[in-house]
Write a protein that holds these residues in place. Sequence first.
Motif, short mmCIF file in Angstrom:
data_model
loop_
_atom_site.label_atom_id
_atom_site.label_comp_id
_atom_site.label_asym_id
_atom_site.label_seq_id
_atom_site.Cartn_x
_atom_site.Cartn_y
_atom_site.Cartn_z
N ASP A 194 -0.70 -6.95 2.94
CA ASP A 194 -0.14 -5.81 2.22
C ASP A 194 1.01 -6.23 1.32
N THR A 216 -5.17 0.21 -1.17
CA THR A 216 -4.84 0.93 0.06
C THR A 216 -4.26 -0.03 1.09
N MET A 217 -3.12 0.34 1.65
CA MET A 217 -2.44 -0.53 2.60
C MET A 217 -3.09 -0.43 3.98
N ARG A 218 -3.22 -1.59 4.64
CA ARG A 218 -3.74 -1.62 6.01
C ARG A 218 -2.68 -1.18 7.01
N SER A 219 -1.43 -1.43 6.69
CA SER A 219 -0.33 -1.07 7.57
C SER A 219 0.25 0.26 7.13
N SER A 220 0.41 1.17 8.07
CA SER A 220 0.96 2.49 7.72
C SER A 220 2.41 2.40 7.27
N ALA A 221 3.10 1.32 7.66
CA ALA A 221 4.50 1.19 7.26
C ALA A 221 4.65 1.00 5.75
N GLY A 223 2.32 2.16 3.46
CA GLY A 223 1.61 3.18 2.72
C GLY A 223 2.50 3.95 1.75
N PRO A 224 3.64 4.51 2.22
CA PRO A 224 4.52 5.24 1.29
C PRO A 224 5.05 4.36 0.17
N GLU A 227 2.30 4.01 -2.39
CA GLU A 227 2.16 5.25 -3.15
C GLU A 227 3.29 5.41 -4.17
#
Length: 468
Positions: A194, A216-221, A223-224, A227
């Motif tokens: 990421d 698209t990021m694999r890690s939710s950390a 993601g923002p 975006e």
Amino acid sequence: MTGNSGKLFSILGPYTPAPWRERYSLSRLFFNFYLLVMGSFVAIAIFADFVISTAVKGITDDYTSRFMQGTIVLIEDELFRKPRSKWPQAIEALDQKFAYKLEIVDRWTLRLPPKQAEKLDNGELAIDAQGDVIYHRLKQTPQVLVVGPISPDHNPEYHRGLPLDLRISLLTWSLIGVCLAIVVWLWVHPVWRDLEAMRQTARALGEGLFEARAPTMRSSAFGPLAETLNGMAERIQRLIATQKELSSAISHELRTPIARIRFALEMLAESDAPAERERLWRLMEGDLEELDGLIDASLTYARFGREQPDLQLTAVDIALWLEEQVEATRLLARELDVEFDAAALPPMLYVELDRRTMPHAITNLLRNAMKYAKARILVSAEVKEDSIRVHVDDDGIGIPDEERERIFSPFTRLDRSRDRATGGYGLGLAIVQLVLEQHHGAASAGESPLGGARFTLAWPLSQNVTES
């Protein structure tokens, strides 16, 4: 600029670092994080082991004393069955039968902690600081029976290779290290991918390739963050496109009045008739006013087209506010009949809007209607589906169906046969659309009951972000 950057992007492709550099970056990130986690884990384990050992030391010593009490009493009884001169031979024989060392020493040769020395002198079992050697004073003698070390790891009989506890510790820590390495790798690898994807996107944006987007990021950390980065790229691309469009359109629009002024100056230099010179002066003044109006409209559109400002929303009595806006522009209508109809509105209806920007939308619609209306303009409003709708109708020539969406694009004029005094610059309706978008609404065009065009402004009654 956008077209050139797109060609450059298609030729060069996305930035891809060398494979060895990728592997080196990933390995460095993995080892740094692994050493940090493993070091922290070992430090916590050592500290916890120290705390636990200190807390249970008293319990361990008491258990050892009770466990060895019977054995020491039997050894003592065996010794007292023989003369004291035979004790060295007897203890040596007993030593062969036990897995731990036995010996007899004089009391004065021992250096024990005060608490353990007191227990030894009182006839109780004493234990050394390591909890591995037991001392017992033989009754009515100055000699002490020493038993131990009782741990197998300190007994020469068991010293074949590494001590058992050391082997167990090495095996345990090896398993922990391998398991932790797997867990860290499974966590670090997607995080690194990421970060590398965002780094490549940021590099492409820095080189002017504004079409680049973070995947698209694999890690939710992350993601923002991705975006936000993509949103920033879209805004930059939109601003560049808008500025390019404005620059091109304004350059085109400036040519006509400048050419007319140049032609009038040439005619003025050649003419001696006062009436002709006066006519030429009036023409140049009109062209200068046109240039001033074009620049003012372009600056207004550019200001609304930039990053959307925070709305200063205020709840207003919509009927009273619309009536004030109509009265403020009524003087410009000259012989036109401008009416306001609030019959469809509930009494004392309050609607949220920005008092700084929404007047631009109403005023531009009214001025647009004044350019094309024949005799009458009607402003009305109604509430429908939790939104307020304001209609501006005229009895002019109307707008064809296929042009009703394009009319809100900048520098769009449908009636090319009209002169500039009637046609305007094609920015008024574009400003209206920008203002409504900032209010989370939209502007639309349709057919008017009066026979001409109807422009409708629609936005939510309440936006839940009211600021006084």
